[in-house]
Design an enzyme around this catalytic site. Structure first.
Site, PDB file in Angstrom:
ATOM      1  N   TYR A  98      45.610  34.745  42.688  1.00  0.00           N
ATOM      2  CA  TYR A  98      45.515  36.210  42.656  1.00  0.00           C
ATOM      3  C   TYR A  98      44.358  36.623  41.750  1.00  0.00           C
ATOM      4  CZ  TYR A  98      47.000  41.088  41.887  1.00  0.00           C
ATOM      5  OH  TYR A  98      47.048  42.452  41.800  1.00  0.00           O
ATOM      6  N   CYS A  99      43.451  37.438  42.277  1.00  0.00           N
ATOM      7  CA  CYS A  99      42.324  37.988  41.524  1.00  0.00           C
ATOM      8  C   CYS A  99      41.515  36.843  40.910  1.00  0.00           C
ATOM      9  CB  CYS A  99      42.839  38.977  40.488  1.00  0.00           C
ATOM     10  SG  CYS A  99      41.538  39.945  39.659  1.00  0.00           S
ATOM     11  N   LEU A 100      41.280  36.864  39.592  1.00  0.00           N
ATOM     12  CA  LEU A 100      40.484  35.806  38.966  1.00  0.00           C
ATOM     13  C   LEU A 100      41.174  34.451  39.061  1.00  0.00           C
ATOM     14  CD1 LEU A 100      39.047  37.606  35.836  1.00  0.00           C
ATOM     15  CD2 LEU A 100      37.777  36.743  37.798  1.00  0.00           C
TER      16      LEU A 100
ATOM     17  N   GLY B 292      42.449  33.365  41.737  1.00  0.00           N
ATOM     18  CA  GLY B 292      41.919  32.845  42.990  1.00  0.00           C
ATOM     19  C   GLY B 292      40.498  32.337  42.847  1.00  0.00           C
TER      20      GLY B 292
ATOM     21  N   LEU C 128      44.290  36.275  47.025  1.00  0.00           N
ATOM     22  CA  LEU C 128      44.843  37.625  46.979  1.00  0.00           C
ATOM     23  C   LEU C 128      43.908  38.490  46.138  1.00  0.00           C
ATOM     24  CD1 LEU C 128      48.585  36.686  46.262  1.00  0.00           C
ATOM     25  CD2 LEU C 128      47.438  36.919  48.483  1.00  0.00           C
TER      26      LEU C 128
END
Length: 587
Positions: free
Chosen positions: A318-320, A322, A346
């Site tokens: 998710y976000c960073l 990812g 994500l």
């Protein structure tokens, strides 16, 4: 022919006091940064001077602005002559601007006030864009600065010029203002005492949120790894490892039972592992991105592989989280490590050339300024990062909230997502500096220059199928930037564009009202579609994207096997404590 070798220049030591002078500069900037919320005054002044200089050298642009000012004044005067009940406004607010939505703004003189404000706002947009010699990036910064100044002076922010506040004040005899003062005092007391905002006490971690049952099965200095307890008799053989962003607590993906992505996956028969990041202190100042890759992702993969041997892993970031997962997956592919079955992003960026308005805070001047502040305290405080995100949406997150809570006297009801958003974390000095410079400023990951284990990684080496989710109103990871992953040349990429923003678009459980998404898959060999054409061609579907992702995961999973209880003592991974663990509780 005899060639004379150049004589090395003698080492020229720094002048006496050189490092003392540097320390003075850093200490000065560190203290200044605390006053300016981490925003560099020097960087802003430089851009303003550049904008003004080019504007003064553009007489044609000046004539255009004078003409536009005259036209807008005529439009406003004509509107004033014909304004009345049911009359159309001469300018409409942007769809995301809800400040002037109430009927009171259609009554004189408030209609003239907000129409004048919107026309002024539009004129200043013209004045800060399309100027010869000013780069697009600098235009965005100067437009942003002016927008912040105008938002501060908007008529919706003052008692006498806001019809709703004025009406409430008259009807309640000023009681709303007294209530607002009480709210202000309460908020100030909470801030000075280091407490979370009012209402967050109703969402305690482990009691109200982050309550999906499980065990912490691994712990190192940087992470706790949670394995969740099964709720089905049979499960898919491949486990799912989720890597959240380290700039916030992990439990955005395990909020209340009705909107927990973790619980949803477990209930569908998946074995889920979650990384829970430690909240670093000044002692962790020298932890870098490579430490986060090794201790955060690779150690977690090693643990999952040992607890559930002989199975590949569905990875999700998710976000960073990812972004870091992409770095790890690229390094694994480079080194012949094939333990991943798939990768899901994500709201994740891997190419930062168009990283949206967040880039307004990431120039050489800004990063250097932030580094001075982090050098002094050893980390970037969560409140300092939150301030930057709030400024990006100052209408909603600052001015509208202040008007509602302190002038109307109406508290916004706290929910689980808002409580999570107030549960802030810190970031180590070295790591934050490396990711700002290496990813945002230099864009090393997409350029193939990012180093892992002292060797460059290449995203094109990844061969596992990818599922990537972008959100329509994302101001942190704009979906067109997230979409760049579909340019991957060597693997299948399924891209989903869902309604909502950076957080609410991801927390989009089945049954959530007003949710929709678009989805399509780019296979190896398919021609590239630019984001706009993709958005026009991908079919729109109502509801949550979660079931679509779960179906996609099943397509890359084997037949079900008996469910596994958390931990594997024989493999050296006993249960250490109950979920949500201890790191998520750190302040």
């Amino acid at each position: 022919m005899h060639v004379t070798e150049p004589v090395p220049a003698p080492f020229d030591p720094p002048a006496p006091g050189h490092y003392t002078y540097q320390a003075i500069d850093q200490a000065f900037k560190a203290n200044m940064a605390r006053l300016t919320n981490g925003i560099s005054p020097a960087g802003l002044v430089e851009i303003q001077v550049q904008w003004l200089g080019h504007l003064l050298m553009s007489p044609g642009k000046q004539m255009e602005l004078v003409e536009k000012a005259q036209r807008k004044l005529v439009r406003l005067m004509c509107h004033a002559m014909h304004a009345g009940p049911g009359a159309d406004p001469c300018i409409e607010p942007l769809p995301i601007d809800k400040r002037f939505a109430s009927p009171g703004w259609q009554q004189w003189p408030f209609n003239m006030m907000y129409q004048s404000f919107l026309l002024t706002q539009q004129w200043w947009h013209n004045a800060t864009t399309d100027i010869d010699g000013v780069s697009d990036a600098d235009e965005k910064v100067i437009s942003f600065i002016v927008r912040q100044m105008l938002d501060h002076m908007a008529p919706s922010n003052f008692i006498a010029t806001n019809p709703d506040i004025l009406k409430a004040t008259v009807e309640q005899g000023g009681a709303n203002l007294l209530t607002g003062i009480e709210h202000l005092i309460e908020d100030v007391q909470h801030t000075l005492a280091g407490k979370k905002p009012v209402g967050t006490e109703n969402f305690q971690v482990g009691r109200d949120v982050a309550i999906t049952p499980g065990k912490v099965v691994y712990r190192n200095h940087l992470i706790e790894l949670i394995q969740y307890s099964p709720t089905t008799d049979d499960v898919y053989p491949e486990p799912i490892l989720i890597v959240p962003a380290w700039i916030m607590k992990y439990y955005i993906l395990d909020l209340s039972p009705h909107n927990s992505l973790v619980k949803y996956l477990v209930d569908q028969g998946h074995t889920v592992f979650m990384v829970s990041w430690r909240n670093p202190t000044s002692e962790d100042r020298n932890l870098g991105m490579e430490d986060y890759r090794k201790m955060g992702i690779m150690d977690a993969i090693d643990a999952v592989s040992a607890i559930i041997p002989d199975q590949k892993i569905h990875s999700a970031g998710y976000c960073l989280g990812g972004t870091l997962l992409s770095i790890a997956a690229s390094a694994m592919a480079r080194d012949g490590d094939d333990r991943l079955a798939s990768m899901t992003h994500l709201a994740t960026q891997v190419d930062f050339t168009e990283a949206g308005e967040l880039m307004l805070f990431i120039s050489e001047s800004e990063v250097s300024y932030l580094e001075s502040m982090m050098w002094d305290q050893g980390f970037l405080d969560g409140y300092q990062m939150a301030g930057a995100f709030q400024i990006l949406r100052s209408n909603d997150l600052i001015w509208s909230r202040l008007a509602n809570e302190y002038l109307l006297g109406e508290r916004q009801e706290m929910n689980d997502l808002m409580a999570w958003n107030a549960d802030l974390t810190r970031m180590p000095y070295r790591m934050h500096s490396e990711y700002l410079r290496g990813l945002f400023l230099e864009n090393n990951l997409s350029a193939g220059r990012y180093m892992a284990n002292d060797l460059p990684v290449n995203l094109a080496d990844i061969r596992v199928p990818i599922f990537s989710v972008g959100t329509v109103r994302d101001h942190v990871a704009p979906w067109r930037s997230v979409y760049k992953l579909t340019m991957h040349p060597a693997t299948e990429v399924t891209f989903v564009l869902t309604s909502g923003g950076h957080n609410a678009g991801i927390v989009s459980e089945p049954g959530h009202p007003h949710r929709s998404y678009q989805m399509s898959t780019k296979k190896v060999g398919d021609h590239y579609l630019d984001p706009d054409r993709w958005q026009q061609s991908a079919p729109m579907q109502d509801g949550s994207w979660w079931p679509a992702w779960q179906t996609w995961l099943v397509g890359y999973s084997g037949d079900k096997v008996p469910a596994r209880t958390p931990a594997n003592t024989k493999a050296g991974y006993p249960a250490l404590c109950d979920a949500p663990g201890t790191y998520v509780l750190q302040n």
